[in-house]
Design a protein around this motif. Sequence first.
Motif, PDB file in Angstrom:
ATOM      1  N   GLY A   1       0.792  -1.231   0.000  1.00  0.00           N
ATOM      2  CA  GLY A   1       0.000   0.000   0.000  1.00  0.00           C
ATOM      3  C   GLY A   1       0.819   1.274   0.000  1.00  0.00           C
ATOM      4  N   PHE A   2       2.132   1.144   0.125  1.00  0.00           N
ATOM      5  CA  PHE A   2       2.977   2.339   0.168  1.00  0.00           C
ATOM      6  C   PHE A   2       3.191   2.913  -1.228  1.00  0.00           C
ATOM      7  CE2 PHE A   2       4.424  -0.098   3.906  1.00  0.00           C
ATOM      8  CZ  PHE A   2       4.353   0.884   4.882  1.00  0.00           C
ATOM      9  N   LYS A   3       3.407   4.209  -1.248  1.00  0.00           N
ATOM     10  CA  LYS A   3       3.882   4.842  -2.479  1.00  0.00           C
ATOM     11  C   LYS A   3       5.392   4.871  -2.427  1.00  0.00           C
ATOM     12  CE  LYS A   3       0.186   7.724  -4.087  1.00  0.00           C
ATOM     13  NZ  LYS A   3      -0.017   8.148  -5.369  1.00  0.00           N
ATOM     14  N   THR A   4       6.027   4.632  -3.549  1.00  0.00           N
ATOM     15  CA  THR A   4       7.492   4.671  -3.576  1.00  0.00           C
ATOM     16  C   THR A   4       7.938   5.476  -4.790  1.00  0.00           C
ATOM     17  OG1 THR A   4       7.742   2.732  -4.983  1.00  0.00           O
ATOM     18  CG2 THR A   4       7.637   2.309  -2.620  1.00  0.00           C
ATOM     19  N   GLY A   5       9.214   5.815  -4.808  1.00  0.00           N
ATOM     20  CA  GLY A   5       9.834   6.392  -5.993  1.00  0.00           C
ATOM     21  C   GLY A   5       9.266   7.729  -6.409  1.00  0.00           C
ATOM     22  N   LYS A   6       9.074   7.892  -7.715  1.00  0.00           N
ATOM     23  CA  LYS A   6       8.722   9.194  -8.288  1.00  0.00           C
ATOM     24  C   LYS A   6       7.439   9.767  -7.677  1.00  0.00           C
ATOM     25  CE  LYS A   6      11.727   9.210 -12.022  1.00  0.00           C
ATOM     26  NZ  LYS A   6      12.772   8.644 -11.135  1.00  0.00           N
ATOM     27  N   ASP A   7       6.537   8.862  -7.303  1.00  0.00           N
ATOM     28  CA  ASP A   7       5.274   9.303  -6.695  1.00  0.00           C
ATOM     29  C   ASP A   7       5.508  10.135  -5.440  1.00  0.00           C
ATOM     30  OD1 ASP A   7       3.872   7.931  -8.550  1.00  0.00           O
ATOM     31  OD2 ASP A   7       3.602   6.147  -7.315  1.00  0.00           O
ATOM     32  N   VAL A   8       6.632   9.863  -4.795  1.00  0.00           N
ATOM     33  CA  VAL A   8       6.888  10.586  -3.555  1.00  0.00           C
ATOM     34  C   VAL A   8       8.162  11.412  -3.666  1.00  0.00           C
ATOM     35  CG1 VAL A   8       5.587   9.129  -1.976  1.00  0.00           C
ATOM     36  CG2 VAL A   8       7.921   8.512  -2.537  1.00  0.00           C
ATOM     37  N   ASP A   9       8.472  11.805  -4.897  1.00  0.00           N
ATOM     38  CA  ASP A   9       9.542  12.767  -5.083  1.00  0.00           C
ATOM     39  C   ASP A   9      10.926  12.221  -4.747  1.00  0.00           C
ATOM     40  OD1 ASP A   9       9.972  15.195  -6.074  1.00  0.00           O
ATOM     41  OD2 ASP A   9       9.933  16.255  -4.151  1.00  0.00           O
ATOM     42  N   GLY A  10      11.210  11.047  -5.186  1.00  0.00           N
ATOM     43  CA  GLY A  10      12.550  10.519  -4.933  1.00  0.00           C
ATOM     44  C   GLY A  10      12.711   9.168  -5.579  1.00  0.00           C
ATOM     45  N   ALA A  11      13.802   8.489  -5.259  1.00  0.00           N
ATOM     46  CA  ALA A  11      14.031   7.157  -5.793  1.00  0.00           C
ATOM     47  C   ALA A  11      13.369   6.144  -4.867  1.00  0.00           C
ATOM     48  CB  ALA A  11      15.520   6.892  -5.875  1.00  0.00           C
ATOM     49  N   ALA A  12      12.910   5.031  -5.444  1.00  0.00           N
ATOM     50  CA  ALA A  12      12.282   3.995  -4.618  1.00  0.00           C
ATOM     51  C   ALA A  12      13.335   3.345  -3.721  1.00  0.00           C
ATOM     52  CB  ALA A  12      11.629   2.946  -5.505  1.00  0.00           C
ATOM     53  N   TRP A  13      14.586   3.317  -4.202  1.00  0.00           N
ATOM     54  CA  TRP A  13      15.662   2.789  -3.357  1.00  0.00           C
ATOM     55  C   TRP A  13      16.978   3.473  -3.697  1.00  0.00           C
ATOM     56  CZ3 TRP A  13      13.595  -0.476  -7.251  1.00  0.00           C
ATOM     57  CH2 TRP A  13      14.462  -0.819  -8.290  1.00  0.00           C
ATOM     58  N   VAL A  14      17.883   3.413  -2.742  1.00  0.00           N
ATOM     59  CA  VAL A  14      19.224   3.986  -2.935  1.00  0.00           C
ATOM     60  C   VAL A  14      20.235   2.910  -2.565  1.00  0.00           C
ATOM     61  CG1 VAL A  14      20.856   5.742  -2.143  1.00  0.00           C
ATOM     62  CG2 VAL A  14      18.435   6.321  -2.375  1.00  0.00           C
ATOM     63  N   ASN A  15      21.051   2.525  -3.548  1.00  0.00           N
ATOM     64  CA  ASN A  15      22.072   1.513  -3.278  1.00  0.00           C
ATOM     65  C   ASN A  15      23.243   2.109  -2.514  1.00  0.00           C
ATOM     66  OD1 ASN A  15      20.884  -0.690  -4.493  1.00  0.00           O
ATOM     67  ND2 ASN A  15      21.855  -0.347  -6.478  1.00  0.00           N
ATOM     68  N   LEU A  16      23.772   1.337  -1.593  1.00  0.00           N
ATOM     69  CA  LEU A  16      24.989   1.729  -0.898  1.00  0.00           C
ATOM     70  C   LEU A  16      26.061   0.728  -1.314  1.00  0.00           C
ATOM     71  CD1 LEU A  16      23.426   2.249   2.649  1.00  0.00           C
ATOM     72  CD2 LEU A  16      23.826   3.971   0.914  1.00  0.00           C
ATOM     73  N   TRP A  17      27.206   1.244  -1.683  1.00  0.00           N
ATOM     74  CA  TRP A  17      28.315   0.386  -2.098  1.00  0.00           C
ATOM     75  C   TRP A  17      27.890  -0.590  -3.198  1.00  0.00           C
ATOM     76  CZ3 TRP A  17      32.975  -0.840   1.308  1.00  0.00           C
ATOM     77  CH2 TRP A  17      33.333   0.308   2.036  1.00  0.00           C
TER      78      TRP A  17
END
Length: 261
Positions: A233-249
């Motif tokens: 049910g969550f909004k992710t990514g562009k819908d909420v003004d950002g990336a759905a995930w951010v990779n580290l390393w």
Amino acid sequence: ASFGFRNVPEEAKEGMVREVFDSVAAKYDLMNDASSMGVHRLWKDEFVASLQPGRRGPQKCIDVAGGTGDIALRILDFAREKYACRETTVDVVDINGQMLKEGFKRFKKTMYHNTPQISFTEGNAQGLSKEQFPNNTYDLYTIAFGIRNCTSIPAVLEEAYRVLKPGGTFACLEFSRVDNPLLSTLYDQYSFSVIPLLGTILAGDRQSYQYLVESIRRFPAQAEFSRMIRDAGFKTGKDVDGAAWVNLWGGIACIHTGVKV
Ligand code: SAM
């Protein structure tokens, strides 16, 4: 209880076999540092900084599978140091009373001890008590290196959705999938040989660390996990003004966020 340590049997609160818990937590922290070469600290710093706790005033946060309080402490420090906010609160929840006990002990040495800013409660991420954790309660739900250990990811996400307020943020820090082939090969070598060896040497426990590595492999890759977050049910990514995930390393770890609509 006044010091915020709930749901732990009375007899367990005092006079616990301190040495046992000391050694568990000591090994846990040592292994965390050794297996990630201290990098988990940087990832946790980045995770919390990306969430900007306290920026828009005091926040009510829940840190699930919170262990010894690594994320909770960073949230409270960040809000205080960056935004002079002393009213942000974190409820740490973990299924393991021993980890919580260590966390509680650790917080005793901080300014948050004995304040409403921190509490420790035993609970299962897949089924939080509705009395203690009512619907629509939190502004921020965090889970770091914990969801991988849960048997049902959808159940965890459903609970996260339930306890968050509309507009509240779900944020997960977890090991993930490396896509660069060279880095991926190096990482495989490292995790399948070095980590179980470190487990044997430092903790006398090869199997647990073998399990650790295998659980990382079994966890869904970034896009699939992101889809599960949306299915909850969550909004992710562009819908909420950002990336759905951010990779580290390069994806060794990854931050996923979602907003409850
Ligand atoms: N979040 C902490 C950190 O980043 O340092 C602890 C991470 S530790 C690797 C994983 C934690 O998840 C352990 O403390 C374990 O007890 C907890 N855990 C495992 N399954 C759980 C569940 N179903 N509900 C709540 N906590 C759980």
